[in-house]
Design an enzyme around this catalytic site. Structure first.
Site, PDB file in Angstrom:
ATOM      1  N   SER A  17       0.830  -1.218   0.000  1.00 41.51           N
ATOM      2  CA  SER A  17       0.000   0.000   0.000  1.00 41.51           C
ATOM      3  C   SER A  17       0.861   1.263   0.000  1.00 41.51           C
ATOM      4  CB  SER A  17      -0.980   0.000   1.176  1.00 41.51           C
ATOM      5  OG  SER A  17      -0.311   0.178   2.400  1.00 41.51           O
ATOM      6  N   ASN A  18       2.056   1.201   0.588  1.00 42.07           N
ATOM      7  CA  ASN A  18       2.942   2.383   0.519  1.00 42.07           C
ATOM      8  C   ASN A  18       3.462   2.600  -0.896  1.00 42.07           C
ATOM      9  OD1 ASN A  18       3.477   3.870   3.166  1.00 42.07           O
ATOM     10  ND2 ASN A  18       3.436   1.716   3.799  1.00 42.07           N
ATOM     11  N   ARG A  97      13.053  -7.115   7.060  1.00 43.00           N
ATOM     12  CA  ARG A  97      14.350  -7.640   7.511  1.00 43.00           C
ATOM     13  C   ARG A  97      15.322  -6.480   7.727  1.00 43.00           C
ATOM     14  NH1 ARG A  97      14.605 -13.361   5.285  1.00 43.00           N
ATOM     15  NH2 ARG A  97      12.784 -13.499   3.937  1.00 43.00           N
ATOM     16  N   HIS A 115       8.522   3.342   9.132  1.00 44.59           N
ATOM     17  CA  HIS A 115       8.313   2.442  10.266  1.00 44.59           C
ATOM     18  C   HIS A 115       7.024   2.859  10.987  1.00 44.59           C
ATOM     19  CE1 HIS A 115       9.315  -0.374  13.414  1.00 44.59           C
ATOM     20  NE2 HIS A 115       8.913   0.539  14.267  1.00 44.59           N
ATOM     21  N   ASP A 147      20.445   2.806   8.633  1.00 45.48           N
ATOM     22  CA  ASP A 147      21.835   2.477   8.965  1.00 45.48           C
ATOM     23  C   ASP A 147      21.881   1.003   9.379  1.00 45.48           C
ATOM     24  OD1 ASP A 147      20.887   2.356  11.552  1.00 45.48           O
ATOM     25  OD2 ASP A 147      21.844   4.212  12.211  1.00 45.48           O
ATOM     26  N   GLY A 149      21.692  -0.403  12.240  1.00 44.85           N
ATOM     27  CA  GLY A 149      20.892  -0.802  13.397  1.00 44.85           C
ATOM     28  C   GLY A 149      19.458  -1.134  13.000  1.00 44.85           C
ATOM     29  N   ALA A 179      -1.715   7.534   7.727  1.00 42.83           N
ATOM     30  CA  ALA A 179      -0.693   8.568   7.956  1.00 42.83           C
ATOM     31  C   ALA A 179       0.555   8.282   7.118  1.00 42.83           C
ATOM     32  CB  ALA A 179      -0.340   8.640   9.440  1.00 42.83           C
ATOM     33  N   GLU A 180       0.938   7.024   7.025  1.00 42.84           N
ATOM     34  CA  GLU A 180       2.114   6.654   6.223  1.00 42.84           C
ATOM     35  C   GLU A 180       1.941   7.084   4.768  1.00 42.84           C
ATOM     36  OE1 GLU A 180       3.680   2.581   8.439  1.00 42.84           O
ATOM     37  OE2 GLU A 180       2.508   2.384   6.638  1.00 42.84           O
TER      38      GLU A 180
HETATM   39  C1  GAR Z   1       3.741  -0.579   6.850  1.00 40.96           C
HETATM   40  O1  GAR Z   1       2.849  -0.254   7.879  1.00 40.96           O
HETATM   41  C2  GAR Z   1       5.172  -0.295   7.259  1.00 40.96           C
HETATM   42  O2  GAR Z   1       5.294   0.786   8.110  1.00 40.96           O
HETATM   43  C3  GAR Z   1       5.517  -1.575   7.955  1.00 40.96           C
HETATM   44  O3  GAR Z   1       4.945  -2.571   7.176  1.00 40.96           O
HETATM   45  C4  GAR Z   1       3.745  -2.081   6.585  1.00 40.96           C
HETATM   46  C5  GAR Z   1       3.794  -2.408   5.109  1.00 40.96           C
HETATM   47  O4  GAR Z   1       2.587  -2.101   4.497  1.00 40.96           O
HETATM   48  N1  GAR Z   1       6.949  -1.726   8.052  1.00 40.96           N
HETATM   49  C6  GAR Z   1       7.543  -2.305   9.080  1.00 40.96           C
HETATM   50  O5  GAR Z   1       6.947  -2.767  10.036  1.00 40.96           O
HETATM   51  C7  GAR Z   1       9.058  -2.346   8.977  1.00 40.96           C
HETATM   52  N2  GAR Z   1       9.638  -2.865  10.168  1.00 40.96           N
HETATM   53  P1  GAR Z   1       2.459  -2.060   2.894  1.00 40.96           P
HETATM   54  O6  GAR Z   1       3.073  -3.350   2.342  1.00 40.96           O
HETATM   55  O7  GAR Z   1       0.972  -2.015   2.684  1.00 40.96           O
HETATM   56  O8  GAR Z   1       3.161  -0.834   2.395  1.00 40.96           O
END
Ligand code: GAR
Length: 198
Positions: A17-18, A97, A115, A147, A149, A179-180
């Site tokens: 979705s992003n 990952r 995130h 980075d 971490g 929001a993302e």
């Molecule tokens: C999103 O909410 C993103 O922030 C999260 O996975 C989802 C992916 O959604 N990412 C993490 O948790 C990274 N550690 P999407 O496949 O619909 O974009």
């Protein structure tokens, strides 16, 4: 003189979705970019279907034996594919990952992640569940540079999302995703417009 479109290479593990939000922003003329390639570590991920439907070069990486990282040789394949697609910026859009040296070194300071929490709170997986369990009044999402971490790189921007008493993991993650879908394209648009990039 206008800047050339930012060439974005996307790496994701989930439904995409992003990626869809990034493509909408490009289509709307709000983001001066082109998605040059979509890669996934998950051969059944929806992000691969979306990439193919949109006519973007799209590939599944070889399946990894590990859960939290890729084997160096698989991550090297990803780095080579991003380089071959003349990628300016690697965009982690739901990548589950850690990123290690084979991708981090050639794309140093050129990898960005979204995130689903207000970092430094709740790094790692299912951050919305961590926030619900911690009973905090709000959480959100963070765009940051990557980075070595886990979700520790320099923060670019954040958006807060309130947590309602009635929230389930699904309703909360849904609101964080709304929001993302605004924050990530807006951050990418700023990077694309940065004159020092040309
Ligand atoms: C999103 O909410 C993103 O922030 C999260 O996975 C989802 C992916 O959604 N990412 C993490 O948790 C990274 N550690 P999407 O496949 O619909 O974009």
């Amino acid at each position: 003189m206008s800047t050339a479109p930012l060439r974005i290479g996307v790496l994701g593990s989930g439904k995409g979705s992003n990626l869809a939000a990034i493509l909408r922003a490009i289509q709307a003329g709000e983001l001066n970019a082109v998605v040059s390639i979509v890669l996934s570590d998950n051969p059944t991920a929806g992000i691969l279907t979306l990439g193919r439907e949109r006519g973007i070069p799209t590939e599944a990486l070889p399946v990894s034996k590990f859960r939290s990282k890729l084997e160096p040789e698989i991550e090297t394949i990803a780095a080579e594919k991003f380089a071959a697609a003349q990628t300016d910026l690697v965009v982690l859009a739901g990548y589950m990952r850690m990123v290690k040296a084979p991708l981090l070194v050639p794309f140093s300071n050129r990898i960005i992640n979204i995130h689903p929490s207000l970092l430094p709170s709740f790094p790692g997986l299912e951050a919305w569940k961590q926030a619900l369990e911690a009973k905090v009044p709000q959480t959100g999402c963070t765009v940051h540079w990557v980075d070595s971490g886990m979700d520790t790189g320099k923060i670019i921007a954040q958006a807060a999302v309130p947590i309602w008493p009635t929230d389930t993991p699904e309703t909360l993650h849904g609101r964080i995703q709304e929001a993302e879908h605004k924050l990530f394209p807006a951050c990418l648009a700023k990077i694309a417009e940065d004159p020092s990039r040309a």
